[in-house]
Design an enzyme around this catalytic site. Structure first.
Site, PDB file in Angstrom:
ATOM      1  N   MET A   1       0.821  -1.206   0.000  1.00  0.00           N
ATOM      2  CA  MET A   1       0.000   0.000   0.000  1.00  0.00           C
ATOM      3  C   MET A   1       0.856   1.257   0.000  1.00  0.00           C
ATOM      4  SD  MET A   1      -2.624   1.273   2.998  1.00  0.00           S
ATOM      5  CE  MET A   1      -3.756  -0.091   2.747  1.00  0.00           C
TER       6      MET A   1
ATOM      7  N   LEU B   1      -5.840   6.800  -2.277  1.00  0.00           N
ATOM      8  CA  LEU B   1      -6.434   5.748  -1.464  1.00  0.00           C
ATOM      9  C   LEU B   1      -7.955   5.746  -1.579  1.00  0.00           C
ATOM     10  CD1 LEU B   1      -5.250   4.756   2.068  1.00  0.00           C
ATOM     11  CD2 LEU B   1      -7.666   5.076   1.666  1.00  0.00           C
TER      12      LEU B   1
ATOM     13  N   LEU C   1     -10.227  -0.970  -2.557  1.00  0.00           N
ATOM     14  CA  LEU C   1      -9.944  -0.882  -1.128  1.00  0.00           C
ATOM     15  C   LEU C   1     -11.122  -0.316  -0.345  1.00  0.00           C
ATOM     16  CD1 LEU C   1      -7.800  -1.172   1.145  1.00  0.00           C
ATOM     17  CD2 LEU C   1      -7.226   1.231   0.722  1.00  0.00           C
TER      18      LEU C   1
ATOM     19  N   TYR D   1       0.817  11.803  11.143  1.00  0.00           N
ATOM     20  CA  TYR D   1       2.140  11.502  10.606  1.00  0.00           C
ATOM     21  C   TYR D   1       3.202  12.384  11.253  1.00  0.00           C
ATOM     22  CZ  TYR D   1       0.692   8.130   7.087  1.00  0.00           C
ATOM     23  OH  TYR D   1       0.231   6.994   6.464  1.00  0.00           O
TER      24      TYR D   1
ATOM     25  N   SER E   1       5.803   8.165   7.139  1.00  0.00           N
ATOM     26  CA  SER E   1       5.772   6.719   7.343  1.00  0.00           C
ATOM     27  C   SER E   1       7.147   6.108   7.072  1.00  0.00           C
ATOM     28  CB  SER E   1       4.737   6.080   6.417  1.00  0.00           C
ATOM     29  OG  SER E   1       4.818   4.669   6.480  1.00  0.00           O
TER      30      SER E   1
ATOM     31  N   ARG F   1       1.031   1.333  -3.950  1.00  0.00           N
ATOM     32  CA  ARG F   1      -0.268   1.594  -4.583  1.00  0.00           C
ATOM     33  C   ARG F   1      -0.675   3.059  -4.469  1.00  0.00           C
ATOM     34  NH1 ARG F   1      -3.820   2.553  -7.160  1.00  0.00           N
ATOM     35  NH2 ARG F   1      -5.787   1.466  -7.576  1.00  0.00           N
ATOM     36  N   TYR F   2      -0.333   3.704  -3.356  1.00  0.00           N
ATOM     37  CA  TYR F   2      -0.863   5.049  -3.113  1.00  0.00           C
ATOM     38  C   TYR F   2       0.211   6.095  -2.819  1.00  0.00           C
ATOM     39  CZ  TYR F   2      -4.711   1.842  -2.236  1.00  0.00           C
ATOM     40  OH  TYR F   2      -5.620   0.825  -2.340  1.00  0.00           O
TER      41      TYR F   2
ATOM     42  N   CYS G   1      -8.635  -9.018  -2.221  1.00  0.00           N
ATOM     43  CA  CYS G   1      -8.852  -8.250  -3.454  1.00  0.00           C
ATOM     44  C   CYS G   1      -8.627  -6.757  -3.207  1.00  0.00           C
ATOM     45  CB  CYS G   1     -10.266  -8.480  -3.976  1.00  0.00           C
ATOM     46  SG  CYS G   1     -10.599 -10.196  -4.423  1.00  0.00           S
TER      47      CYS G   1
ATOM     48  N   HIS H   1      -5.764  -5.178   9.749  1.00  0.00           N
ATOM     49  CA  HIS H   1      -6.577  -4.141   9.128  1.00  0.00           C
ATOM     50  C   HIS H   1      -7.933  -4.730   8.738  1.00  0.00           C
ATOM     51  CE1 HIS H   1      -7.819  -0.775   6.677  1.00  0.00           C
ATOM     52  NE2 HIS H   1      -6.688  -0.135   6.913  1.00  0.00           N
TER      53      HIS H   1
ATOM     54  N   ASP I   1       6.562  -1.459  10.360  1.00  0.00           N
ATOM     55  CA  ASP I   1       5.863  -0.368  11.027  1.00  0.00           C
ATOM     56  C   ASP I   1       5.335   0.641  10.026  1.00  0.00           C
ATOM     57  OD1 ASP I   1       5.829  -0.767  13.831  1.00  0.00           O
ATOM     58  OD2 ASP I   1       7.990  -0.378  13.919  1.00  0.00           O
TER      59      ASP I   1
ATOM     60  N   GLU J   1      -0.532   2.535  11.091  1.00  0.00           N
ATOM     61  CA  GLU J   1      -1.438   1.701  11.873  1.00  0.00           C
ATOM     62  C   GLU J   1      -0.782   1.134  13.134  1.00  0.00           C
ATOM     63  OE1 GLU J   1      -1.449   1.581   8.576  1.00  0.00           O
ATOM     64  OE2 GLU J   1      -3.526   1.927   7.976  1.00  0.00           O
TER      65      GLU J   1
ATOM     66  N   GLU K   1      -1.892   4.365  15.438  1.00  0.00           N
ATOM     67  CA  GLU K   1      -3.180   3.809  15.864  1.00  0.00           C
ATOM     68  C   GLU K   1      -3.046   2.878  17.065  1.00  0.00           C
ATOM     69  OE1 GLU K   1      -7.068   1.505  13.944  1.00  0.00           O
ATOM     70  OE2 GLU K   1      -5.430   2.159  12.649  1.00  0.00           O
TER      71      GLU K   1
ATOM     72  N   CYS L   1     -17.813 -12.078  -7.278  1.00  0.00           N
ATOM     73  CA  CYS L   1     -17.094 -11.082  -8.085  1.00  0.00           C
ATOM     74  C   CYS L   1     -17.749 -10.907  -9.455  1.00  0.00           C
ATOM     75  CB  CYS L   1     -15.644 -11.507  -8.263  1.00  0.00           C
ATOM     76  SG  CYS L   1     -14.665 -10.355  -9.259  1.00  0.00           S
TER      77      CYS L   1
END
Length: 426
Positions: free
Chosen positions: A63, A79, A85, A111, A118, A152-153, A189, A265, A342, A345, A349, A404
């Site tokens: 991610m 995202l 997602l 952050y 991150s 991905r983001y 997915c 998650h 790490d 999250e 979190e 699906c």
């Protein structure tokens, strides 16, 4: 390969916390020097490898996360635009940007509170680079192995990674092999599937029919996929040892009564009810870890990071901790079971919200995998076994979720399944 065999290079004494921490620290310093231009720049990989099947690009999929607070807005925009997602239906293009803009100031502060960004990119690049060093030794036939990360983001995005692959001598008529290695041990997915959809999209744009006037380009990169590994012995061993180390911080007379709370998650129930295998595979990881621990402690699986008012998979981690503390369970140990390093999250979190709000000294968290040498050696073992198998993906990946209806998912799976397995995808 057995765990005992796979850990030959890491004697138990060498894996003691002080030793491997210093090894990781030294390696990260060297790695940081390389990123800052303080070491010689590696030459692009060419297709004249000494290995019979090399060179091989090893591409970690994840991610990602913003490396600085300035990147938070773009990260959230991507995202919330991803219907795989966070499915928002027909209003995705409207609600996604609206939600991301409203959440940006709050997430920027989070952050900032964990150091300004991150660490997931640092850890992902380090893990991949160290894995490739091991692969060059244990899988010389596919060497040299070149590390890449595709987020991905956040940067490095999938399209950036793919362009770098081409610039480094893969594809563009030269062929070459690349392995997409998901860093989500348990398949969903919403995570691995979304990353593969994105990889398939950019492959088509840069090397496929869209890039070649409606015809498949010759000499394109040959892809295979490591799509899940929820119960691999090294993953289980790395988690188990981290748990044992943290359990040792509790008084001996209370140690076996500490409640182990595995946290992963969460996902919307609409995704789970469609048939997504994620929850089952996370549960498989938990059971394998507890089996390794001989079920010495009571345990539960809970879920975190719910977004929005719709129904998500529960019980929520924060609610679970609060409820157990109220009932007198003062000793709780949180284990982030679906994360390989790490990030927000864990560092915010779990550490700054869940544990802080519990206000109980017995509520703790195990260390994340990060630079754990058992884990990294396990990644190399998984990759080596995959390449030697000749498989393009697991047979499990050829099955779509029962409910699906996505044509994109269908075509993506057919592509990565390859000629031998594509007929199984329906």
């Amino acid at each position: 390969m057995s765990l005992r065999t796979s850990l030959t290079a890491f004697p138990r004494q060498a894996l003691s916390r002080p030793n491997w921490r210093q090894t990781v620290k030294t390696s990260l310093v060297n790695y940081g020097d390389q990123r800052c231009g303080m070491a010689a720049t590696a030459h692009p990989v060419t297709q004249d490898s000494t290995g019979s099947k090399g060179p091989t690009a090893m591409v970690f999929l994840n991610m990602g996360g913003p490396s600085t607070t300035q990147e938070v807005g773009d990260f959230l925009s991507r995202l919330f635009a991803d219907g795989d997602l966070i499915p928002l239906g027909r209003l995705q293009s409207y609600l996604g940007p609206l939600i991301s803009r409203r959440r940006t100031p709050k997430i920027e502060k989070q952050y900032a509170d964990i150091g300004g960004g991150s660490p997931i990119r640092k850890w992902s690049e380090y893990q991949c680079a160290e894995m490739c060093k091991i692969l060059d030794k244990i899988s010389p036939e596919s060497a040299p192995h070149k590390p890449y990360v595709a987020f991905r983001y956040a940067n490095p995005l999938t399209e950036q990674m793919y362009t770098q692959l081409l610039d480094d001598g893969f594809g563009r008529g030269k062929g070459g092999r690349a392995v997409a290695f998901t860093q989500y041990p348990q398949y969903s997915c919403s995570t691995t599937g979304s990353s593969l959809n994105e990889l398939w999209k950019w492959r088509n744009r840069l090397e496929g029919k869209r890039a070649n006037g409606g015809k498949e380009g010759e000499g394109a990169i040959q892809w295979s996929v490591i799509d899940r590994w929820p119960t691999h012995e090294s993953l289980v061993e790395a988690f188990a040892r981290n748990i044992e180390e943290q359990l040792a911080t509790y008084p001996e007379e209370r140690r076996n009564d500490v409640v182990l709370l595995f946290s992963a998650h969460s996902l919307p129930m609409s995704v789970i009810n469609r048939g997504d295998p994620y929850a089952a595979e996370v549960a498989a990881t938990v059971h394998a870890v507890m089996q390794r621990l001989n079920f010495t402690n009571p345990y539960r699986l809970c879920w975190q990071s719910q977004v929005g008012p719709s129904a998500w998979l529960g019980a929520q981690t924060s609610d679970t901790v609060q409820n157990y503390v109220k009932k007198g369970h003062a000793d709780l140990l949180l284990i982030p079971i679906a994360f390989t390093s790490d990030h927000i999250e864990t560092l915010y979190e779990l550490d700054k919200e869940v544990i802080h709000e519990a206000n109980s000294p017995g509520v703790k968290r195990v260390e994340s995998l990060n630079g754990n040498p058992i884990f990294i050696k396990g990644l190399a073992d998984i990759a080596a076994a995959h390449m030697r198998s000749g498989q393009t993906c697991s047979r499990q990946m050829t099955l779509r979720c029962q409910g699906c209806t996505s044509e994109r998912c269908l075509e993506q799976k057919k592509f990565f399944a390859g000629p031998e397995l594509s007929s199984l995808v329906r």
